[in-house]
Design a protein around this motif. Sequence first.
Motif, PDB file in Angstrom:
ATOM      1  N   UNK A  74       0.817  -1.217   0.000  1.00 32.64           N
ATOM      2  CA  UNK A  74       0.000   0.000   0.000  1.00 32.64           C
ATOM      3  C   UNK A  74       0.846   1.260   0.000  1.00 32.64           C
ATOM      4  N   UNK A  75       2.147   1.096  -0.274  1.00 35.24           N
ATOM      5  CA  UNK A  75       3.047   2.239  -0.192  1.00 35.24           C
ATOM      6  C   UNK A  75       2.699   3.307  -1.215  1.00 35.24           C
ATOM      7  N   UNK A  76       2.257   2.912  -2.391  1.00 40.40           N
ATOM      8  CA  UNK A  76       1.911   3.912  -3.407  1.00 40.40           C
ATOM      9  C   UNK A  76       0.762   4.788  -2.918  1.00 40.40           C
ATOM     10  N   UNK A  77      -0.231   4.174  -2.264  1.00 42.09           N
ATOM     11  CA  UNK A  77      -1.346   4.949  -1.705  1.00 42.09           C
ATOM     12  C   UNK A  77      -0.849   5.925  -0.637  1.00 42.09           C
ATOM     13  N   UNK A  78      -0.046   5.422   0.299  1.00 40.29           N
ATOM     14  CA  UNK A  78       0.413   6.262   1.403  1.00 40.29           C
ATOM     15  C   UNK A  78       1.232   7.445   0.901  1.00 40.29           C
ATOM     16  N   UNK A  79       2.179   7.172   0.019  1.00 38.20           N
ATOM     17  CA  UNK A  79       3.026   8.246  -0.477  1.00 38.20           C
ATOM     18  C   UNK A  79       2.234   9.197  -1.370  1.00 38.20           C
ATOM     19  N   UNK A  80       1.290   8.661  -2.108  1.00 36.84           N
ATOM     20  CA  UNK A  80       0.445   9.523  -2.934  1.00 36.84           C
ATOM     21  C   UNK A  80      -0.404  10.448  -2.086  1.00 36.84           C
ATOM     22  N   UNK A  81      -0.952   9.910  -0.978  1.00 32.82           N
ATOM     23  CA  UNK A  81      -1.735  10.763  -0.080  1.00 32.82           C
ATOM     24  C   UNK A  81      -0.847  11.822   0.572  1.00 32.82           C
ATOM     25  N   UNK A  82       0.354  11.403   0.958  1.00 34.59           N
ATOM     26  CA  UNK A  82       1.286  12.359   1.560  1.00 34.59           C
ATOM     27  C   UNK A  82       1.653  13.457   0.570  1.00 34.59           C
ATOM     28  N   UNK A  83       1.845  13.092  -0.700  1.00 36.37           N
ATOM     29  CA  UNK A  83       2.169  14.092  -1.720  1.00 36.37           C
ATOM     30  C   UNK A  83       0.992  15.039  -1.941  1.00 36.37           C
TER      31      UNK A  83
END
Length: 586
Positions: free
Chosen positions: A468-477
């Motif tokens: 789920x790292x893409x989701x987390x980093x995308x939300x952070x961005x």
Amino acid sequence: MTDTAEGAERPRPIVHPLPTSTTVKQLYGTAFRCAKPDCRKPLYRMNNDTGETILNSRVAHIHARRQGGPRWKDGMSAEENRSADNLLLLCEEHAFEIDDTWEHYPPELLHEWKELQLSEHHEQPTRAWPLSDDEAREVAELSFTPHELGVAHAAASTVVNLARAVGQLIETARHEREAAQRASVAWQGLRRQANDRMPIYSADTGERLTVEPSHYETVPYRQALLEALQEAVKVLRPLAIVVIAELHAISAIEQRLVPWCQWVERSAGDVVDAASTWPHPGHVDDDEGLVEAITALQRASAALSAAWRRDDVAEAPPAPPEVEEDVETESQRLAREHRELLDSARPWSRVDSRPFDAELCRRLQAAAPYAATLPETVSFLSWSLSTTARLAAAVARNADDATFARLIDEAADQQPLAVAAHLLRELMFIARKAERAELADAAADRVSQLLQSQSWQESQLWAANELHMKHLMGWAAHLSSNENVGELVATALAADPGLLPCILRGIAQWSEERDINTMRFVGINCGLRELPGWLPVKQVTAEIRRQMPDLQPALYEGVQAETDVVRDLASQLLRLAADQNTGELT
């Protein structure tokens, strides 16, 4: 037969009387084996276990006894019909064969057999079977009694039909295999072309390396092979059904043959299964799977025919394979219970009026860490982490303010981070939909705090949230910017180069691997088709070059379980990074 005047009874067909017991004795006293010249079966056979002689033959008519029967002869008298000159001793198989396929056995041919049988006796007069009255009666009953004769004829006809159906299934399977062979040869030709136009040599040994065509190039060849295999099944399945139908008829006529019939049925199914598969996509050489299945079917069919003839050498059927009961594994149990839990919560996602169920909401939150271990591919979407979090929020929709606020706090404390973030975001969305602005803002603030407080320098954080790292980093961005998140990742990688495998796995796209023949799910693949906007491509590329100086760029093909996942992902990233720099399309 001609029609009579309207209302008049039709004349009954002529039926000549049965041969006498004396005639039957005369026949067996002047013959030893089946009259068909190439058949060596004796008229009686010996049981090797008991020493008992068993009748292995029947009295057959050259010209039929009943009008309309095989080789019926108009004008023949009753005495001529029942005389020894019109009778022939044959083994059981050929006695029924000459009547079932009478067009192949004209009376002239059978009279020739009769003469050969008599001349053989004249040369060896001691080779015969003198019968007692009881034995002559047994021969007459089995040869002429209507019930026994009907059953025997039915069995003989069905066994012959089965042999014909098995032969058709086998020859068709061999013919259909040629199409799959041609498709595989064409695929192999593509592989040769790829190697001819793209020579690549090992940097270590200088030897030429094998180059595989791209996934895009192989798609039509893979599809052609798959279609050939599917067509084989389409053609063979009706033929196998005919085989099974004949087997059911044989089983109904002679119960003792049921084990052999089951053996043939299993073997026919194995032929269809083997015809639907190919040993390896793109390989020319076929394996022995279909050949072995055909050989096994031939063996089973021959054994059934021998058992019907009561041959002592008839091969006994093997024991049917034991059907193992499906035992639910621990992982299967967890998956089943999770699906059942989500199904029980789905009504809350369909309507807005259902009351808050505290216990169901608690169970859904508790199940979220398990859901975090599932990749969000097609097969897992309906019970993934995002689905689990959405249903938990739907159940919480009508909780009072204090309870809803408590659920936000509990969600923020969940581990790993992906679980907390998904639960908080879904609580935020459901509160907004319910026009509960303060609660929506509270959930948004908590997820923002969680994401912006991460330094992303801990390998455990990356590993625990890999899927789920893409989701987390995308939300952070989204909360800050791609540049800001990229700087954080670049700083983390510079501080700990060992994060590279975690980062590569964290940005991978997951997909399902399916068997090309059955389309059944067999596993999960990961690969890189695109790079996220927050990824510091330059720094990650430089670190790949430093850690893997020999690595070459490669197109996305999906990462197989037996390969080095990190190296494959790294090579795909190099290719995507190069395309970004040159503006080329992948």
